[in-house]
Design an enzyme around this catalytic site. Structure first.
Site: not given
Length: 343
Positions: A50-52, A86, A192, A233, A243-244
């Site tokens: 995960r993570g852009a 995603r 996270q 993201d 973003n998150k």
């Protein structure tokens, strides 16, 4: 350690992808070998990777994996599924498109070359963002030789390849002796921040504290952080940033406290085809992550939840966007085209 990488072919064994299984952290550091795009899609959707920036590299390497193992038509079919795995994070589609264009033009070998370039460019981009970010902080906060930094989710090496975006700036501050304290929001519902960011901060030897997400506004209002730094993201053409989930609330709290709010993300995260935040598709991950914790139900049986994985922070709440090539002051009405794009 690299979060995700390509393992070259050896003997009769074709090349494949190797990635850190982030679901097992912080308890276990384990790597998974990925031999099919379907396996990679599963790893992306269950957040093993995960993570852009890491998703961009995963997308590119996934194309290379499909190209070497499948017919052209079958490869394109599974690549389309990978691209859509995603929807909020633009980097996944960007990485797929970069390697797919090379595949269309030069075949499997060209796809692999392009994918490895995406990987190597990410490493260089994170190093550049760390430099630009720390320089910007020196300009914004010249009277603060050592900083308390608040962040959310995970934006470190686990979200990229070898370094991170926002946490990459924190890491450089630490190495330069300029980090007093890192404050990591736990980042519900999958933690996270508590699991991954705290793990990275401990490994780098930084002084840090974890806080529950709902404490962030109070900590900021009481002077507990000098700056908030987050990743992204997807960044729309007007500067609105996905973003998150929880990032928007953090930006509101930073504005109330008069604290700079910085977005740190590579140029590849800026999506000029998305006019504003209202056009960004927000992924909902279903009820289970919210209604249970560590496999134990925490709500009455049958309870449903809203579980948006991301939110959108309006450009007006963002002090600046730091990329690998520039610092964008969002006093302007929109993100200006990069000079190379304008040309």
């Amino acid at each position: 350690m690299r979060t995700i990488d390509w393992v070259p072919a050896e003997g009769q064994s074709p090349g494949h992808i190797r990635l850190v299984d982030q679901k097992l952290l912080p308890g276990t550091l384990s790597e998974v070998d990925v031999h099919s795009v379907e396996q990679l899609i599963d790893a992306i959707q269950d957040l093993s990777v995960r993570g852009a920036p890491a998703l961009g590299v995963a997308g590119a390497l996934g194309v290379a994996l499909a190209a070497q193992n499948l017919s052209a038509d079958s490869a394109r079919e599974v690549i389309a599924k990978l691209r859509a795995a995603r929807p909020t994070a633009v980097n996944l589609a960007w990485g797929v498109d970069a390697a797919l264009a090379a595949f269309d033009e030069g075949g499997p070998e060209a796809a692999l070359v392009a994918a490895l370039k995406v990987r190597d460019d990410d490493i260089a981009a994170c190093e550049a963002m760390a430099e630009r970010g720390t320089e910007l902080l020196s300009r914004l906060l010249p009277d603060r030789p050592r900083l308390n930094v608040m962040t959310i989710c995970n934006t470190g090496a686990l979200a990229a390849i070898e370094h991170g975006t926002a946490l990459g700036v924190v890491e450089k501050l630490h190495h330069d002796g300029r980090l007093a304290l890192a404050v990591a929001c736990e980042t519900r519902p999958l933690l996270q921040g508590a699991r991954l960011t705290a793990w990275e901060l401990k490994r780098m030897g930084a002084d840090y504290r974890v806080i529950v997400d709902s404490a962030a506004a109070s900590v900021l209002a009481r002077g507990g952080a000098d700056v908030v730094m987050v990743g992204a993201d997807r960044i729309a053409a007007n500067g609105d940033t996905a973003n998150k989930i929880g990032t928007f609330a953090l930006a509101l709290a930073a504005a109330h406290a008069g604290v700079p709010f910085l977005v740190v993300a590579p140029e590849s995260t800026i999506d000029p085809d998305t006019a504003d935040g209202g056009a960004i598709e927000i992924e909902d991950r279903g009820s289970e992550e919210v209604c249970s914790f560590a496999g134990v139900r925490t709500t009455p049986e049958g309870t449903a939840a809203l579980n948006p994985a991301f939110d959108v922070t309006p450009a007006g709440l963002i002090t600046a966007i730091v990329t690998d090539t520039r610092v964008i002051d969002l006093g302007a009405s929109q993100v200006p085209a990069h000079p190379t794009e304008a040309a």
